[in-house]
Design an enzyme around this catalytic site. Structure first.
Site, PDB file in Angstrom:
ATOM      1  N   SER A   1       0.818  -1.220   0.000  1.00 36.46           N
ATOM      2  CA  SER A   1       0.000   0.000   0.000  1.00 36.46           C
ATOM      3  C   SER A   1       0.847   1.263   0.000  1.00 36.46           C
ATOM      4  O   SER A   1       1.733   1.431   0.848  1.00 36.46           O
ATOM      5  CB  SER A   1      -0.875  -0.030   1.261  1.00 36.46           C
ATOM      6  OG  SER A   1      -1.267   1.272   1.635  1.00 36.46           O
ATOM      7  N   ARG A   8      -6.552   1.457 -12.168  1.00 35.19           N
ATOM      8  CA  ARG A   8      -7.453   1.921 -11.100  1.00 35.19           C
ATOM      9  C   ARG A   8      -8.225   3.150 -11.557  1.00 35.19           C
ATOM     10  O   ARG A   8      -7.634   4.151 -11.960  1.00 35.19           O
ATOM     11  CB  ARG A   8      -6.618   2.211  -9.856  1.00 35.19           C
ATOM     12  CG  ARG A   8      -7.333   2.989  -8.774  1.00 35.19           C
ATOM     13  CD  ARG A   8      -6.530   2.898  -7.505  1.00 35.19           C
ATOM     14  NE  ARG A   8      -6.827   3.934  -6.559  1.00 35.19           N
ATOM     15  CZ  ARG A   8      -6.248   4.046  -5.368  1.00 35.19           C
ATOM     16  NH1 ARG A   8      -5.340   3.163  -5.000  1.00 35.19           N
ATOM     17  NH2 ARG A   8      -6.563   5.017  -4.552  1.00 35.19           N
ATOM     18  N   SER A  63      -6.778   9.106  -1.909  1.00 42.51           N
ATOM     19  CA  SER A  63      -8.138   9.292  -2.428  1.00 42.51           C
ATOM     20  C   SER A  63      -9.131   9.765  -1.375  1.00 42.51           C
ATOM     21  O   SER A  63     -10.179  10.306  -1.717  1.00 42.51           O
ATOM     22  CB  SER A  63      -8.639   7.972  -3.016  1.00 42.51           C
ATOM     23  OG  SER A  63      -7.804   7.560  -4.052  1.00 42.51           O
ATOM     24  N   LYS A 119       0.316  12.501  -6.718  1.00 40.25           N
ATOM     25  CA  LYS A 119      -1.050  12.200  -6.283  1.00 40.25           C
ATOM     26  C   LYS A 119      -1.250  12.526  -4.799  1.00 40.25           C
ATOM     27  O   LYS A 119      -0.295  12.831  -4.081  1.00 40.25           O
ATOM     28  CB  LYS A 119      -1.415  10.742  -6.589  1.00 40.25           C
ATOM     29  CG  LYS A 119      -0.483   9.657  -6.069  1.00 40.25           C
ATOM     30  CD  LYS A 119      -0.503   9.380  -4.571  1.00 40.25           C
ATOM     31  CE  LYS A 119      -1.864   9.054  -4.023  1.00 40.25           C
ATOM     32  NZ  LYS A 119      -2.117   7.603  -3.967  1.00 40.25           N
ATOM     33  N   LEU A 145      -0.250   4.211   0.795  1.00 36.46           N
ATOM     34  CA  LEU A 145      -0.578   4.922   2.041  1.00 36.46           C
ATOM     35  C   LEU A 145       0.251   4.375   3.198  1.00 36.46           C
ATOM     36  O   LEU A 145       0.863   5.131   3.961  1.00 36.46           O
ATOM     37  CB  LEU A 145      -2.075   4.768   2.366  1.00 36.46           C
ATOM     38  CG  LEU A 145      -2.483   5.263   3.752  1.00 36.46           C
ATOM     39  CD1 LEU A 145      -2.368   6.773   3.840  1.00 36.46           C
ATOM     40  CD2 LEU A 145      -3.894   4.810   4.109  1.00 36.46           C
ATOM     41  N   ASP A 158       1.040  10.536   1.817  1.00 38.31           N
ATOM     42  CA  ASP A 158       0.763   9.678   0.653  1.00 38.31           C
ATOM     43  C   ASP A 158       0.634  10.566  -0.590  1.00 38.31           C
ATOM     44  O   ASP A 158      -0.386  10.571  -1.269  1.00 38.31           O
ATOM     45  CB  ASP A 158      -0.537   8.896   0.922  1.00 38.31           C
ATOM     46  CG  ASP A 158      -0.818   7.848  -0.143  1.00 38.31           C
ATOM     47  OD1 ASP A 158       0.094   7.544  -0.943  1.00 38.31           O
ATOM     48  OD2 ASP A 158      -1.959   7.352  -0.180  1.00 38.31           O
TER      49      ASP A 158
HETATM   50  C1  SPV Z   1      -3.422   2.556  -0.601  1.00 41.62           C
HETATM   51  O1  SPV Z   1      -3.522   1.607   0.181  1.00 41.62           O
HETATM   52  O2  SPV Z   1      -2.462   3.327  -0.611  1.00 41.62           O
HETATM   53  C2  SPV Z   1      -4.486   2.812  -1.571  1.00 41.62           C
HETATM   54  C3  SPV Z   1      -5.851   2.506  -1.222  1.00 41.62           C
HETATM   55  O3  SPV Z   1      -4.213   3.358  -2.611  1.00 41.62           O
HETATM   56  S1  SPV Z   1      -6.562   3.981  -0.660  1.00 41.62           S
HETATM   57  O4  SPV Z   1      -5.832   4.415   0.529  1.00 41.62           O
HETATM   58  O5  SPV Z   1      -7.933   3.623  -0.357  1.00 41.62           O
HETATM   59  O6  SPV Z   1      -6.517   4.976  -1.690  1.00 41.62           O
HETATM   60 MG    MG Z   2      -2.453   4.297  -2.571  1.00 43.69          MG
END
Ligand code: SPV
Ligand code: MG
Length: 299
Positions: A42, A155, A119, A116, A44, A54
């Site tokens: 991930s 995605r 989200s 980025k 994040l 992130d």
């Molecule tokens: C992550 O785990 O970094 C993801 C999923 O991209 S989310 O945090 O829901 O965007």
């Molecule tokens: Mg992510």
């Protein structure tokens, strides 16, 4: 079996599959030992574990270094959350080359712009990638992989950015035509409504991956009914460890003692086991001369 083949089988199987977040070698190993058949690296969690946001604050080669430890520590496939591919098509295809060298089984890229942002932070304000540009990126990545089973997941962030079902479908279809192996459809709603609407219209054109972080109350049986291929439990090792580390640090600070802590933390033996200390002892027996015997006395 190769890790790439295992991940492809997992996503192409009729059965709903599950992969779990990890953010370093230790958590990756714990995910494998729990029984999961794959790992979500991930963005994040890896960034949070580094103490940064992130938002591509960690460089892509720093992420690669973490992945190398995760890959070495485990034998199950890893799907990297590759953010936007860390740049344009050229950066993304170089990423594929480097991932294959580290035995990573696949990468997911999202249709936003570099750098980025997660989200779930002001998702509706985030600029999306141009569809054609994103398709070029997918094509470049597919053209670069040398192992046919290496997985490219596209995605779709149309729901996250508030653009709705038609845009989500238009993008997913474009990415399918560009060669994506699967589509990840993301939603920040607390219910399954957007995912359900998408699944019905999508009708199995490619395997679909979901991340039910916000709609966690939806029973898993519903994902099966909708024909989802793969569920990502995206951040729960990170979040659980934050909670426990906060409690333990606070308590040791307040009590100036370990008396009430020891029984609630992993034993030292468990740490050594997870690190594979036994293997080193056996190797020392085999390779170190007797005069150097005793753990790590050979240096
Ligand atoms: C992550 O785990 O970094 C993801 C999923 O991209 S989310 O945090 O829901 O965007
Ligand atoms: Mg992510």
């Amino acid at each position: 079996m190769k890790k790439t083949k295992e991940l492809r089988n997992l996503i192409n199987s009729e059965k709903l599959g599950f992969i779990m977040e990890a953010h370093n070698g230790l958590s990756a190993k714990i995910v494998e030992e729990a029984g999961f058949k794959g790992i979500w690296a991930s963005g994040l969690s890896i960034s949070a574990a580094m103490g940064v946001r992130d938002s591509n604050e960690a460089s892509w080669t720093q992420v690669l270094d973490v992945l190398e430890f995760m890959s070495d520590a485990t034998s199950i496939p890893i799907l990297l959350d590759g953010d936007t591919g860390y740049g344009n098509f050229n950066n993304a295809r170089r990423l594929v080359k480097k991932l294959e060298q580290r035995d990573i089984a696949g990468v997911c890229i999202e249709d936003k712009q570099f750098p980025k942002m997660n989200s779930f932070i002001n998702g509706q304000l985030q600029p999306m990638a141009d569809i054609e540009e994103f398709c070029g990126k997918i094509k470049a990545m597919k053209d670069t992989q040398t192992d046919d089973d290496f997985l490219i997941v596209a995605r779709v962030e149309a729901f996250i950015t508030g653009r709705g079902l038609d845009e989500a479908l238009r993008r997913a279809e474009a990415y399918r035509k560009a060669g994506a192996d699967a589509v990840l459809i993301h939603s920040k709603r607390p219910d399954i409504m957007e995912i359900e609407a998408f699944m019905k219209e999508w009708a199995g054109r490619l395997p679909v991956v979901i991340v039910p972080t916000k709609y966690y109350l939806t029973p898993t049986v519903k994902f099966r009914e909708l024909g989802v291929s793969l569920v990502i439990w995206a951040n729960h090792n990170l979040r659980s460890s934050i909670e426990v580390m906060k409690q333990v640090s606070r308590r040791i600070y307040q009590e100036e003692s370990l008396i009430h802590i020891e029984k609630n933390v992993a034993t030292m033996e468990e740490v050594f086991r997870l690190q594979g200390a036994e293997e080193l002892e056996a190797a020392e027996q085999q390779y170190l001369p007797a005069s150097h015997s005793g753990t790590n006395q050979g240096i």
